[in-house]
Design an enzyme around this catalytic site. Sequence first.
Site, PDB file in Angstrom:
ATOM      1  CG  ASP A 167      -8.134  -1.252  -8.561  1.00 51.42           C
ATOM      2  OD1 ASP A 167      -7.914  -1.540  -7.366  1.00 51.42           O
ATOM      3  OD2 ASP A 167      -9.181  -1.594  -9.156  1.00 51.42           O
ATOM      4  CB  SER A 168      -5.644   0.616  -3.632  1.00 55.78           C
ATOM      5  OG  SER A 168      -4.340   0.075  -3.762  1.00 55.78           O
TER       6      SER A 168
ATOM      7  CG  ASP B 166      -5.735  -4.594  -9.018  1.00 58.20           C
ATOM      8  OD1 ASP B 166      -6.344  -5.623  -9.355  1.00 58.20           O
ATOM      9  OD2 ASP B 166      -6.039  -3.903  -8.025  1.00 58.20           O
TER      10      ASP B 166
ATOM     11  CE  LYS C 237      -5.615  -7.294  -6.612  1.00 52.04           C
ATOM     12  NZ  LYS C 237      -6.999  -6.785  -6.787  1.00 52.04           N
TER      13      LYS C 237
ATOM     14  CD  GLU D  89     -11.675  -5.479  -7.422  1.00 55.33           C
ATOM     15  OE1 GLU D  89     -10.851  -4.585  -7.180  1.00 55.33           O
ATOM     16  OE2 GLU D  89     -12.900  -5.309  -7.285  1.00 55.33           O
TER      17      GLU D  89
ATOM     18  CD  GLU E 276     -10.397  -5.771  -0.269  1.00 57.89           C
ATOM     19  OE1 GLU E 276     -10.019  -5.999  -1.432  1.00 57.89           O
ATOM     20  OE2 GLU E 276     -10.539  -4.627   0.198  1.00 57.89           O
TER      21      GLU E 276
HETATM   22  O1  KIV Z   1      -5.977  -2.443  -5.203  1.00 60.31           O
HETATM   23  C1  KIV Z   1      -5.529  -2.976  -4.178  1.00 60.31           C
HETATM   24  O2  KIV Z   1      -4.681  -2.437  -3.461  1.00 60.31           O
HETATM   25  C2  KIV Z   1      -6.066  -4.275  -3.820  1.00 60.31           C
HETATM   26  C3  KIV Z   1      -5.757  -4.804  -2.451  1.00 60.31           C
HETATM   27  C4  KIV Z   1      -6.688  -4.194  -1.481  1.00 60.31           C
HETATM   28  C5  KIV Z   1      -5.785  -6.289  -2.404  1.00 60.31           C
HETATM   29  O3  KIV Z   1      -6.764  -4.880  -4.585  1.00 60.31           O
END
Ligand code: KIV
Length: 249
Positions: free
Chosen positions: A43-44, A82, A110, A112, A174
């Site tokens: 989600d970056s 994510d 993924k 969080e 992280e």
């Molecule tokens: O969203 C992302 O790119 C991430 C990484 C920083 C692990 O969660």
Amino acid sequence: MLSPIDIKNKKAKGEKVSMITAYDYAFAQMAEAAGVDQILVGDSLANTMLGYKSTREIGMNEMLIFVAAVCRGAPNTHVVADMPYLSDKDPQTAYDNARRFMDVGAACVKIEGTPAGVHEYLLSHDIPICAHLGLLPQTAENFKQKGRTEEEAAAIIEAAKYVDSLGCFEMVLEHIPEELGTKITGMVNAVTIGIGGGKFTDGQVLVMHDALGMHQRKLPPFATKFVDMYSLGVEGFKKYIESVQAAGK
Ligand code: KIV
């Protein structure tokens, strides 16, 4: 494509796992051509691709477009989707959203932190999970290293043991001290993927824009720029402009 079991076998054999973020078809093709083990559609992308300040500003509908594009570009690579902010707020919502990612080709999702009951529910419905502990950008008040105090380190270890015991095959760690990353790696069956977790985790992940030098911002302390694509891009555009000016003269 590596399955979660193949990835766990790498840990068993002491082989490192490489993960990189990618967000679209073209860069997914490049990452697959390079032979990366896993692509994370993080989600970056809210920051790197869309210019938002926070990852909280992106939702499922946008994420799905990018996950699908990456799956088309890297059909033979394990793609990690994510779960965006609040898409996993309760078990049923998380399952419905994870299913949408799996339906466009993701190999796992993924998550969080440890939202109540979510990991259990998804795993019981055969959705493989890469957990994400340590610094949690979706909810963090700041981006400082986590796990520096005994109390914080103990909470991260507890969470790691918890998601491991549930059967998550992998976890991103992280921005935590190297010794904490090493300790967790030694105590869990899951594959640990560090981003600022030291060099002894089972694998590493980086944000593509940092690794390829696609922006001019200061890099996070744990990131390395391997090429300078920003400069190459500006140079390429300048050459193009020159060629337009020179055409027909
Ligand atoms: O969203 C992302 O790119 C991430 C990484 C920083 C692990 O969660």
